[in-house]
Design an enzyme around this catalytic site. Structure first.
Site, short mmCIF file in Angstrom:
data_model
loop_
_atom_site.label_atom_id
_atom_site.label_comp_id
_atom_site.label_asym_id
_atom_site.label_seq_id
_atom_site.Cartn_x
_atom_site.Cartn_y
_atom_site.Cartn_z
N GLU A 17 0.85 -1.19 0.00
CA GLU A 17 0.00 0.00 0.00
C GLU A 17 0.88 1.24 0.00
O GLU A 17 1.87 1.31 0.72
CB GLU A 17 -0.90 0.02 1.24
N ALA A 51 -10.29 11.71 1.78
CA ALA A 51 -11.51 12.49 1.58
C ALA A 51 -11.56 13.65 2.55
O ALA A 51 -12.42 14.49 2.45
CB ALA A 51 -12.73 11.59 1.78
N ALA A 123 -19.88 1.16 3.99
CA ALA A 123 -19.18 0.66 2.80
C ALA A 123 -20.06 -0.30 2.01
O ALA A 123 -20.03 -0.32 0.78
CB ALA A 123 -17.87 -0.02 3.23
N GLN A 173 -7.00 -4.40 8.36
CA GLN A 173 -6.32 -3.39 9.17
C GLN A 173 -5.04 -4.02 9.72
O GLN A 173 -4.96 -5.25 9.88
CB GLN A 173 -7.24 -2.99 10.32
P1 FAD Z 1 -17.83 0.09 7.20
O1 FAD Z 1 -17.59 -1.27 6.70
O2 FAD Z 1 -19.00 0.84 6.66
O3 FAD Z 1 -17.96 0.00 8.79
C1 FAD Z 1 -17.89 1.17 9.59
C2 FAD Z 1 -18.46 0.90 10.97
O4 FAD Z 1 -19.85 0.71 10.86
C3 FAD Z 1 -17.91 -0.35 11.64
O5 FAD Z 1 -17.84 -0.10 13.02
C4 FAD Z 1 -18.98 -1.40 11.34
O6 FAD Z 1 -19.01 -2.43 12.31
C5 FAD Z 1 -20.23 -0.56 11.38
N1 FAD Z 1 -21.30 -1.07 10.53
C6 FAD Z 1 -21.17 -1.56 9.27
N2 FAD Z 1 -22.38 -1.93 8.80
C7 FAD Z 1 -23.28 -1.66 9.77
C8 FAD Z 1 -24.69 -1.81 9.90
N3 FAD Z 1 -25.41 -2.36 8.91
N4 FAD Z 1 -25.28 -1.42 11.05
C9 FAD Z 1 -24.58 -0.87 12.07
N5 FAD Z 1 -23.23 -0.71 12.00
C10 FAD Z 1 -22.60 -1.10 10.88
N6 FAD Z 1 -9.61 5.55 5.21
C11 FAD Z 1 -9.47 6.57 4.31
O7 FAD Z 1 -9.97 7.67 4.54
N7 FAD Z 1 -8.75 6.39 3.15
C12 FAD Z 1 -8.20 5.20 2.82
O8 FAD Z 1 -7.57 5.07 1.75
C13 FAD Z 1 -8.35 4.10 3.74
N8 FAD Z 1 -7.83 2.88 3.45
C14 FAD Z 1 -8.06 1.83 4.31
C15 FAD Z 1 -7.58 0.56 3.96
C16 FAD Z 1 -7.79 -0.53 4.80
C17 FAD Z 1 -7.27 -1.89 4.40
C18 FAD Z 1 -8.48 -0.34 6.03
C19 FAD Z 1 -8.67 -1.51 6.95
C20 FAD Z 1 -8.94 0.92 6.39
C21 FAD Z 1 -8.76 2.01 5.53
N9 FAD Z 1 -9.26 3.29 5.84
C22 FAD Z 1 -9.09 4.33 4.95
C23 FAD Z 1 -9.92 3.54 7.11
C24 FAD Z 1 -11.45 3.40 7.02
O9 FAD Z 1 -11.98 4.39 6.16
C25 FAD Z 1 -12.02 3.56 8.43
O10 FAD Z 1 -11.64 2.48 9.23
C26 FAD Z 1 -13.53 3.79 8.50
O11 FAD Z 1 -13.84 4.22 9.82
C27 FAD Z 1 -14.38 2.54 8.25
O12 FAD Z 1 -14.42 2.24 6.92
P2 FAD Z 1 -15.09 0.83 6.44
O13 FAD Z 1 -15.13 0.85 4.98
O14 FAD Z 1 -14.46 -0.31 7.12
O15 FAD Z 1 -16.58 1.04 7.03
#
Ligand code: FAD
Length: 284
Positions: A17, A51, A123, A173
Protein backbone atom coordinates in the site's frame (compact mmCIF):
# COMPACT_ATOMS: atom_id res chain seq x y z
CA UNK A 1 -5.88 -7.68 -14.03
CA UNK A 2 -8.76 -7.99 -11.60
CA UNK A 3 -7.20 -8.41 -8.17
CA UNK A 4 -9.57 -11.19 -7.17
CA UNK A 5 -7.60 -13.39 -9.59
CA UNK A 6 -4.29 -13.03 -7.72
CA UNK A 7 -5.57 -15.30 -4.93
CA UNK A 8 -5.66 -19.08 -4.87
CA UNK A 9 -2.48 -19.74 -6.86
CA UNK A 10 0.64 -21.68 -5.83
CA UNK A 11 2.15 -18.76 -3.94
CA UNK A 12 0.66 -16.48 -1.31
CA UNK A 13 0.29 -13.04 -2.95
CA UNK A 14 2.27 -10.19 -1.37
CA UNK A 15 0.90 -6.71 -2.09
CA UNK A 16 1.79 -3.19 -0.98
CA UNK A 17 0.00 0.00 0.00
CA UNK A 18 1.20 3.49 -0.80
CA UNK A 19 -0.31 6.87 -0.06
CA UNK A 20 -0.35 9.76 -2.52
CA UNK A 21 2.01 12.66 -1.98
CA UNK A 22 0.28 15.55 -0.26
CA UNK A 23 -0.35 19.06 -1.53
CA UNK A 24 2.00 20.40 -4.09
CA UNK A 25 4.48 17.54 -4.01
CA UNK A 26 5.11 16.36 -7.54
CA UNK A 27 3.95 13.03 -8.95
CA UNK A 28 7.65 12.30 -9.35
CA UNK A 29 7.82 11.09 -5.75
CA UNK A 30 4.97 8.65 -6.28
CA UNK A 31 6.53 7.49 -9.53
CA UNK A 32 9.81 6.72 -7.76
CA UNK A 33 8.03 4.72 -5.05
CA UNK A 34 5.95 2.78 -7.57
CA UNK A 35 9.04 2.16 -9.74
CA UNK A 36 10.86 0.63 -6.77
CA UNK A 37 7.84 -1.47 -5.74
CA UNK A 38 7.51 -2.70 -9.34
CA UNK A 39 10.95 -4.34 -8.97
CA UNK A 40 9.48 -6.50 -6.18
CA UNK A 41 6.93 -8.08 -8.52
CA UNK A 42 3.93 -7.15 -6.31
CA UNK A 43 0.65 -9.04 -6.57
CA UNK A 44 -0.90 -5.57 -6.55
CA UNK A 45 -0.29 -2.08 -5.21
CA UNK A 46 -3.09 -0.16 -3.52
CA UNK A 47 -3.27 3.63 -3.31
CA UNK A 48 -5.03 5.32 -0.39
CA UNK A 49 -7.67 8.03 -0.77
CA UNK A 50 -7.99 11.13 1.31
CA UNK A 51 -11.51 12.49 1.58
CA UNK A 52 -10.74 14.64 4.59
CA UNK A 53 -9.45 17.68 2.75
CA UNK A 54 -5.89 16.42 2.17
CA UNK A 55 -6.36 17.57 -1.41
CA UNK A 56 -4.97 14.37 -2.88
CA UNK A 57 -8.01 12.35 -3.92
CA UNK A 58 -7.46 13.04 -7.63
CA UNK A 59 -3.92 11.81 -7.16
CA UNK A 60 -5.19 8.39 -6.13
CA UNK A 61 -6.55 7.57 -9.57
CA UNK A 62 -3.62 9.31 -11.26
CA UNK A 63 -1.13 7.13 -9.37
CA UNK A 64 -3.18 4.00 -10.03
CA UNK A 65 -3.17 4.79 -13.74
CA UNK A 66 0.56 5.51 -13.70
CA UNK A 67 1.29 2.14 -12.00
CA UNK A 68 -0.78 0.32 -14.61
CA UNK A 69 0.37 2.16 -17.71
CA UNK A 70 4.03 2.76 -16.90
CA UNK A 71 4.89 -0.31 -14.84
CA UNK A 72 2.24 -2.80 -15.92
CA UNK A 73 1.19 -3.39 -12.30
CA UNK A 74 -2.14 -4.48 -10.85
CA UNK A 75 -3.24 -1.31 -9.10
CA UNK A 76 -6.13 -0.68 -6.71
CA UNK A 77 -7.60 2.74 -5.90
CA UNK A 78 -9.18 3.27 -2.49
CA UNK A 79 -12.46 5.21 -2.48
CA UNK A 80 -14.42 6.46 0.54
CA UNK A 81 -18.11 7.44 0.59
CA UNK A 82 -18.38 9.29 3.91
CA UNK A 83 -19.74 12.77 3.20
CA UNK A 84 -20.26 11.99 -0.49
CA UNK A 85 -23.45 12.36 -2.50
CA UNK A 86 -24.47 9.99 -5.31
CA UNK A 87 -23.24 12.64 -7.75
CA UNK A 88 -19.83 12.81 -6.04
CA UNK A 89 -19.45 9.04 -6.27
CA UNK A 90 -20.60 9.05 -9.90
CA UNK A 91 -17.91 11.64 -10.64
CA UNK A 92 -15.25 9.53 -8.86
CA UNK A 93 -16.34 6.46 -10.81
CA UNK A 94 -16.18 8.38 -14.09
CA UNK A 95 -12.63 9.52 -13.26
CA UNK A 96 -11.50 6.01 -12.31
CA UNK A 97 -13.00 4.64 -15.54
CA UNK A 98 -11.40 7.36 -17.63
CA UNK A 99 -8.05 6.40 -16.13
CA UNK A 100 -8.58 2.71 -16.76
CA UNK A 101 -8.58 1.68 -13.08
CA UNK A 102 -10.08 -1.80 -12.66
CA UNK A 103 -9.83 -2.40 -8.91
CA UNK A 104 -11.36 -0.35 -6.10
CA UNK A 105 -11.25 -0.76 -2.31
CA UNK A 106 -14.72 0.36 -1.19
CA UNK A 107 -14.57 2.21 2.13
CA UNK A 108 -16.92 4.21 4.25
CA UNK A 109 -14.10 6.44 5.55
CA UNK A 110 -13.94 8.27 8.85
CA UNK A 111 -16.46 10.97 9.78
CA UNK A 112 -15.59 14.37 8.28
CA UNK A 113 -16.46 17.34 10.54
CA UNK A 114 -19.11 19.52 8.89
CA UNK A 115 -19.88 17.02 6.12
CA UNK A 116 -22.97 15.27 7.34
CA UNK A 117 -24.66 14.72 3.99
CA UNK A 118 -24.01 11.21 2.85
CA UNK A 119 -25.93 9.05 0.40
CA UNK A 120 -23.97 5.96 1.44
CA UNK A 121 -24.10 5.16 5.14
CA UNK A 122 -21.72 2.20 5.15
CA UNK A 123 -19.18 0.66 2.80
CA UNK A 124 -21.71 -2.06 2.03
CA UNK A 125 -23.93 0.60 0.44
CA UNK A 126 -21.12 1.70 -1.90
CA UNK A 127 -20.10 -1.78 -3.01
CA UNK A 128 -23.05 -2.58 -5.36
CA UNK A 129 -22.63 0.76 -7.16
CA UNK A 130 -18.97 -0.06 -7.81
CA UNK A 131 -19.72 -3.62 -8.93
CA UNK A 132 -22.43 -2.34 -11.29
CA UNK A 133 -19.83 0.03 -12.75
CA UNK A 134 -17.71 -3.04 -13.56
CA UNK A 135 -14.93 -2.74 -10.97
CA UNK A 136 -13.34 -5.60 -9.10
CA UNK A 137 -14.20 -4.56 -5.54
CA UNK A 138 -12.43 -5.19 -2.24
CA UNK A 139 -13.36 -3.94 1.23
CA UNK A 140 -11.76 -3.42 4.64
CA UNK A 141 -11.69 -5.97 7.47
CA UNK A 142 -10.62 -5.57 11.09
CA UNK A 143 -9.03 -8.55 12.89
CA UNK A 144 -9.45 -6.79 16.25
CA UNK A 145 -12.78 -5.22 15.29
CA UNK A 146 -13.35 -1.73 13.91
CA UNK A 147 -12.55 0.95 16.51
CA UNK A 148 -16.21 2.10 16.61
CA UNK A 149 -17.61 -1.41 16.99
CA UNK A 150 -17.04 -2.89 20.41
CA UNK A 151 -18.28 -6.38 19.58
CA UNK A 152 -16.11 -8.43 17.19
CA UNK A 153 -18.96 -10.84 16.38
CA UNK A 154 -21.11 -7.91 15.30
CA UNK A 155 -18.24 -6.53 13.22
CA UNK A 156 -17.88 -9.91 11.49
CA UNK A 157 -21.63 -9.88 10.77
CA UNK A 158 -21.16 -6.50 9.08
CA UNK A 159 -18.21 -7.95 7.16
CA UNK A 160 -20.48 -10.71 5.87
CA UNK A 161 -22.91 -7.99 4.73
CA UNK A 162 -20.07 -6.50 2.69
CA UNK A 163 -19.43 -9.89 1.08
CA UNK A 164 -23.16 -10.25 0.39
CA UNK A 165 -23.19 -6.77 -1.15
CA UNK A 166 -20.54 -7.91 -3.64
CA UNK A 167 -17.09 -7.48 -2.02
CA UNK A 168 -14.79 -9.95 -3.77
CA UNK A 169 -11.93 -9.90 -1.25
CA UNK A 170 -10.93 -8.19 2.00
CA UNK A 171 -7.79 -6.35 3.07
CA UNK A 172 -7.29 -6.12 6.81
CA UNK A 173 -6.32 -3.39 9.17
CA UNK A 174 -2.81 -3.71 10.62
CA UNK A 175 -2.24 -5.60 13.86
CA UNK A 176 0.85 -6.47 15.90
CA UNK A 177 -0.25 -9.82 17.30
CA UNK A 178 -1.03 -12.61 14.82
CA UNK A 179 -3.24 -14.43 17.30
CA UNK A 180 -5.96 -11.87 16.57
CA UNK A 181 -5.72 -12.68 12.87
CA UNK A 182 -6.06 -16.41 13.44
CA UNK A 183 -9.09 -16.04 15.74
CA UNK A 184 -10.63 -13.58 13.32
CA UNK A 185 -10.15 -15.99 10.43
CA UNK A 186 -11.95 -18.71 12.39
CA UNK A 187 -14.85 -16.33 13.07
CA UNK A 188 -15.01 -15.32 9.41
CA UNK A 189 -15.12 -18.91 8.21
CA UNK A 190 -17.80 -19.73 10.80
CA UNK A 191 -19.80 -16.72 9.52
CA UNK A 192 -19.55 -18.13 5.94
CA UNK A 193 -17.20 -15.44 4.73
CA UNK A 194 -15.63 -17.22 1.78
CA UNK A 195 -13.88 -14.52 -0.22
CA UNK A 196 -10.08 -14.21 0.12
CA UNK A 197 -8.76 -12.19 3.06
CA UNK A 198 -5.34 -10.62 2.76
CA UNK A 199 -3.73 -9.56 6.04
CA UNK A 200 -2.11 -6.15 6.38
CA UNK A 201 1.13 -5.68 8.31
CA UNK A 202 2.91 -2.41 9.02
CA UNK A 203 6.62 -2.43 9.88
CA UNK A 204 7.13 0.05 12.72
CA UNK A 205 9.97 2.53 12.50
CA UNK A 206 9.43 4.49 15.73
CA UNK A 207 7.68 4.35 19.09
CA UNK A 208 5.58 7.38 18.10
CA UNK A 209 4.36 5.55 15.00
CA UNK A 210 3.27 2.56 17.08
CA UNK A 211 1.41 4.85 19.54
CA UNK A 212 -0.36 6.55 16.63
CA UNK A 213 -1.46 3.21 15.22
CA UNK A 214 -2.75 2.02 18.58
CA UNK A 215 -4.97 5.09 18.91
CA UNK A 216 -5.97 5.36 15.24
CA UNK A 217 -6.69 1.69 14.59
CA UNK A 218 -7.24 0.25 18.04
CA UNK A 219 -4.40 -2.24 17.52
CA UNK A 220 -3.31 -4.12 20.64
CA UNK A 221 0.21 -3.83 21.92
CA UNK A 222 1.63 -7.30 22.69
CA UNK A 223 4.37 -7.57 25.29
CA UNK A 224 7.09 -8.81 22.86
CA UNK A 225 6.57 -5.57 20.92
CA UNK A 226 6.76 -3.48 24.12
CA UNK A 227 10.10 -5.15 24.87
CA UNK A 228 11.45 -4.47 21.38
CA UNK A 229 10.41 -0.81 21.61
CA UNK A 230 11.97 -0.44 25.06
CA UNK A 231 15.22 -2.02 23.93
CA UNK A 232 15.73 0.06 20.75
CA UNK A 233 13.89 3.26 21.69
CA UNK A 234 17.02 5.44 21.55
CA UNK A 235 18.71 3.71 18.64
CA UNK A 236 16.90 4.58 15.35
CA UNK A 237 18.93 2.15 13.23
CA UNK A 238 18.43 -0.65 15.74
CA UNK A 239 14.70 0.11 15.91
CA UNK A 240 14.38 0.14 12.11
CA UNK A 241 16.06 -3.27 11.97
CA UNK A 242 13.87 -4.59 14.79
CA UNK A 243 10.72 -3.23 13.09
CA UNK A 244 11.59 -5.01 9.86
CA UNK A 245 12.38 -8.22 11.71
CA UNK A 246 9.10 -8.04 13.67
CA UNK A 247 7.09 -7.50 10.46
CA UNK A 248 8.91 -10.41 8.79
CA UNK A 249 8.08 -12.70 11.70
CA UNK A 250 4.42 -11.68 11.49
CA UNK A 251 4.33 -12.27 7.73
CA UNK A 252 6.08 -15.63 7.95
CA UNK A 253 3.69 -16.70 10.73
CA UNK A 254 0.70 -15.72 8.59
CA UNK A 255 2.11 -17.59 5.58
CA UNK A 256 2.67 -20.69 7.69
CA UNK A 257 -0.91 -20.39 8.89
CA UNK A 258 -1.99 -20.60 5.25
CA UNK A 259 -3.67 -17.20 4.84
CA UNK A 260 -4.95 -16.14 1.40
CA UNK A 261 -2.61 -13.19 1.08
CA UNK A 262 -0.39 -10.69 2.87
CA UNK A 263 -0.35 -6.95 2.38
CA UNK A 264 2.43 -4.63 3.44
CA UNK A 265 1.70 -1.10 4.59
CA UNK A 266 4.94 0.04 3.05
CA UNK A 267 4.47 3.74 3.98
CA UNK A 268 6.14 4.98 0.78
CA UNK A 269 9.39 3.39 1.97
CA UNK A 270 10.39 1.00 -0.84
CA UNK A 271 13.75 0.25 0.80
CA UNK A 272 11.92 -1.20 3.81
CA UNK A 273 9.53 -3.06 1.51
CA UNK A 274 12.46 -4.54 -0.41
CA UNK A 275 14.19 -5.83 2.73
CA UNK A 276 10.97 -7.42 3.94
CA UNK A 277 10.03 -8.90 0.57
CA UNK A 278 13.49 -10.44 0.19
CA UNK A 279 13.28 -12.03 3.65
CA UNK A 280 9.74 -13.40 3.41
CA UNK A 281 9.56 -14.41 -0.27
CA UNK A 282 10.83 -18.00 0.38
CA UNK A 283 7.92 -18.56 2.79
CA UNK A 284 5.16 -17.36 0.45
P1 FAD B 1 -17.83 0.09 7.20
O1 FAD B 1 -17.59 -1.27 6.70
O2 FAD B 1 -19.00 0.84 6.66
O3 FAD B 1 -17.96 0.00 8.79
C1 FAD B 1 -17.89 1.17 9.59
C2 FAD B 1 -18.46 0.90 10.97
O4 FAD B 1 -19.85 0.71 10.86
C3 FAD B 1 -17.91 -0.35 11.64
O5 FAD B 1 -17.84 -0.10 13.02
C4 FAD B 1 -18.98 -1.40 11.34
O6 FAD B 1 -19.01 -2.43 12.31
C5 FAD B 1 -20.23 -0.56 11.38
N1 FAD B 1 -21.30 -1.07 10.53
C6 FAD B 1 -21.17 -1.56 9.27
N2 FAD B 1 -22.38 -1.93 8.80
C7 FAD B 1 -23.28 -1.66 9.77
C8 FAD B 1 -24.69 -1.81 9.90
N3 FAD B 1 -25.41 -2.36 8.91
N4 FAD B 1 -25.28 -1.42 11.05
C9 FAD B 1 -24.58 -0.87 12.07
N5 FAD B 1 -23.23 -0.71 12.00
C10 FAD B 1 -22.60 -1.10 10.88
N6 FAD B 1 -9.61 5.55 5.21
C11 FAD B 1 -9.47 6.57 4.31
O7 FAD B 1 -9.97 7.67 4.54
N7 FAD B 1 -8.75 6.39 3.15
C12 FAD B 1 -8.20 5.20 2.82
O8 FAD B 1 -7.57 5.07 1.75
C13 FAD B 1 -8.35 4.10 3.74
N8 FAD B 1 -7.83 2.88 3.45
C14 FAD B 1 -8.06 1.83 4.31
C15 FAD B 1 -7.58 0.56 3.96
C16 FAD B 1 -7.79 -0.53 4.80
C17 FAD B 1 -7.27 -1.89 4.40
C18 FAD B 1 -8.48 -0.34 6.03
C19 FAD B 1 -8.67 -1.51 6.95
C20 FAD B 1 -8.94 0.92 6.39
C21 FAD B 1 -8.76 2.01 5.53
N9 FAD B 1 -9.26 3.29 5.84
C22 FAD B 1 -9.09 4.33 4.95
C23 FAD B 1 -9.92 3.54 7.11
C24 FAD B 1 -11.45 3.40 7.02
O9 FAD B 1 -11.98 4.39 6.16
C25 FAD B 1 -12.02 3.56 8.43
O10 FAD B 1 -11.64 2.48 9.23
C26 FAD B 1 -13.53 3.79 8.50
O11 FAD B 1 -13.84 4.22 9.82
C27 FAD B 1 -14.38 2.54 8.25
O12 FAD B 1 -14.42 2.24 6.92
P2 FAD B 1 -15.09 0.83 6.44
O13 FAD B 1 -15.13 0.85 4.98
O14 FAD B 1 -14.46 -0.31 7.12
O15 FAD B 1 -16.58 1.04 7.03
Amino acid sequence: MQIVNVFGGERIPLSYEIFPPKGELPMEEARNVVAELAKLDPAFVSVTYSAGGGGNNERTSEIAQMGQDTFNLNMMAHLTCMGATREDIAASIALLKERGVQNVLALRGDPIPGKDVCDFKYAKDLIPTLREAGFCVGAAAYPEGHAACLDLDEDVRHLKEKQDAGAQFFVTQLFFDNRFAYKFLDKCRAARIRVPITFGIMPFMSKAQVSRMIFMCGASLPSPLVKVLARWEHDPDGLRKAGIEYACQQLIGLAEHGVDGVHLYSMNKPDVAREIATAVRPYL
